[in-house]
Design an enzyme around this catalytic site. Structure first.
Site, short mmCIF file in Angstrom:
data_model
loop_
_atom_site.label_atom_id
_atom_site.label_comp_id
_atom_site.label_asym_id
_atom_site.label_seq_id
_atom_site.Cartn_x
_atom_site.Cartn_y
_atom_site.Cartn_z
N ASP A 187 -11.15 -17.42 -1.88
CA ASP A 187 -11.59 -18.78 -2.68
C ASP A 187 -12.89 -19.07 -2.93
OD1 ASP A 187 -8.89 -18.40 -1.63
OD2 ASP A 187 -8.50 -20.39 -1.65
N GLU A 429 -6.58 -18.60 11.42
CA GLU A 429 -6.71 -17.99 10.23
C GLU A 429 -8.21 -17.41 10.06
OE1 GLU A 429 -6.82 -21.38 7.53
OE2 GLU A 429 -6.31 -20.06 5.73
C1 GLC Z 1 -6.05 -19.49 1.26
C2 GLC Z 1 -6.77 -17.99 1.51
C3 GLC Z 1 -5.88 -17.00 0.46
C4 GLC Z 1 -4.51 -17.00 1.33
C5 GLC Z 1 -3.72 -18.42 1.12
C6 GLC Z 1 -2.46 -18.53 2.15
O1 GLC Z 1 -6.08 -19.86 0.10
O2 GLC Z 1 -8.03 -18.19 0.84
O3 GLC Z 1 -6.49 -15.58 0.53
O4 GLC Z 1 -3.65 -16.07 0.40
O5 GLC Z 1 -4.91 -19.25 1.97
O6 GLC Z 1 -2.79 -17.69 3.28
#
Ligand code: GLC
Length: 458
Positions: A187, A429
């Site tokens: 992102d 994460e």
């Molecule tokens: C965040 C991450 C993305 C991922 C999502 C769900 O937005 O940047 O890559 O797919 O979370 O985990």
């Protein structure tokens, strides 16, 4: 016991302890996936991420294949429910529960005639990891079953790759473009944020920035209620993301209308490297089931491998993403710098140059690599989302590339430090690349799934 017996038994004790640790980690990883299991698909994490995400489910299937192959197949097939009639695979399929009505309304995918009939999704995609996941699941099947698995998934894969080139490579350059930072899955990665600040901040967002209204914006966010703000997107950037999304929605996700009105389109390096690898997989799948890929698609696929070289900058000795309109390289280093290793098509000389960046302790060679932004970048922040932390999925991609290119020692060392980081801090994460402190969501599915994959490979 005499001293020589003690000495001889030490390595054995060490091995037994290590085996114990590995089993514990494996069991814990399975438990995380179980917690997030919704039956047909797995959410990334409870609370923060209640929907199904495209590349998350691909990574999750790569882990699940070791513990329950049918469940791994279901994870992938459930993704295909969301495929649009034009071939597009959305980055999210929304949870149908009433409490998520607002999320579905924000996107209104039904405003586009190609959206699926009974499901609400977003109107944008995510890195094309599907072919990798299909093949990785296929590797665990016997030959006949593999063939029928490939036959089952081939039409959807083909339609997706054809959509990528027909909609996202309008000038037939061999590189596909992305229209929102959410499409690349990284992102707030620096090259995209630089473009955003340079060209895309609407006057009212600039005003909010000048007036320091970040605290006010955060009142409306789901993530900062659960996770410290410093670990997430900057509020002004979050607002800009929503403003771009609204612009896409106003055009009902019609790419011609979007491109004729917006200059925010980037040929992203990570996305295109993943596509190059996905094309190799698609080709292999087609060969195994004796299908011929359409000529136009195979031409574009070949062109893609050559086009990657246009993203190389001789002065800095690195690859970069490119602005689709101006063709200017976006010279901000990030984890994408190393993704050509995953594409696997670059020369030995260039791969060596990238590996040297990975080894350098001032660049990507941190204590718990690989940082999402190199340590020597002015933008590096150890706990802030895609602006420094180590993520397990990007490690997995780079390890896979290193192994295929013959850097097996590097791949093994990175696998070990990744597992050590998870053992030390849990299934988070993301993690600080300097000391492995955890950040973001807890019990994160792809961290667990890819830990399983690493444990089963080592
Ligand atoms: C965040 C991450 C993305 C991922 C999502 C769900 O937005 O940047 O890559 O797919 O979370 O985990």
């Amino acid at each position: 016991m005499n001293s020589s017996v003690i000495l001889l038994s030490l390595p054995l004790i060490g091995i037994l302890m290590l085996m114990n640790e590995q089993t514990d980690l494996l069991e814990q990883a399975k438990a995380v996936l179980q917690t997030n299991d919704q039956g047909n698909y797995t959410i990334p994490a409870e609370g923060l991420y209640p929907h199904q995400w495209l590349w998350d489910s691909c990574f999750i299937a790569i882990g699940l294949r070791h513990i329950d192959i049918d469940r791994a197949k279901t994870e992938i097939l459930s993704l295909l429910r969301g495929q649009w009639h034009n071939g597009m695979l959305p980055n999210m399929i929304f949870n149908p529960d009433n409490q998520y009505r607002r999320d579905r309304e924000i996107w209104r995918s039904w405003s586009n005639p190609y959206s699926p009939d009974k499901l609400a999704t977003t109107g944008i995609t995510q890195p094309p990891m599907l072919a990798e996941a299909v093949v990785k699941v296929g590797e665990r099947l016997k030959k006949a079953e593999r063939r029928s698995w490939y036959k089952q998934t081939y039409p959807a894969l083909l339609a997706y790759h054809e959509w990528l080139y027909s909609e996202r490579d309008p000038h037939a350059e061999g590189l596909v473009l992305q229209i929102h930072p959410w499409e690349i899955g990284l992102d707030n990665t620096p090259p995209w944020m630089q473009e955003l600040h340079d060209h895309q901040l609407a006057f009212w967002i600039q005003a909010a920035k000048k007036l320091n209204l970040g605290w006010f914006i955060n009142l409306f966010r789901r993530d900062t209620k659960r996770i410290p703000g410093i670990e997430r997107l900057d509020p002004i950037e979050a607002l800009a993301f929503y403003s771009i999304q609204r612009r896409l929605r106003r055009k009902s996700y019609d790419i011609d209308k979007i491109l004729s009105h917006s200059l925010f389109a980037i040929e992203d390096l990570t996305f295109n490297c993943i596509l190059i690898r996905a094309n190799q997989h698609l080709q292999a799948i087609a060969e195994l089931i004796k299908e011929d890929l359409p000529h136009e698609l195979s031409d574009r696929m070949k062109q893609g491998e050559a086009a990657l070289e246009q993203l190389w900058d001789v002065y800095s000795g690195q690859y970069y993403s490119r602005n689709f309109v101006t063709h200017k390289l976006l010279k901000e280093p990030s984890i994408a710098t190393l993704m050509p290793l995953y594409a696997g098509t670059i020369t030995k000389d260039r791969a060596d140059q990238l590996v040297r960046l990975l080894e350098n302790s001032h660049i990507f060679g941190s204590a718990f690599p690989i940082p999402s932004v190199p340590l020597n970048s002015a933008r590096f922040q150890p706990h802030t989302y895609w602006q420094g932390p180590t993520w397990v999925n990007t490690n997995w991609l780079i390890i896979d590339g290193l192994r295929r290119l013959g850097y097996t020692d590097h791949a093994a060392a990175l696998t070990e430090t990744t597992l050590e980081m998870i053992r030390k801090s849990g299934f988070y994460e993301y993690f600080s690349p300097t000391d492995a402190t955890p950040a973001g969501a807890q019990n994160f599915s792809w961290t667990a799934a890819l830990a399983i994959d690493f444990l089963k490979q080592s």
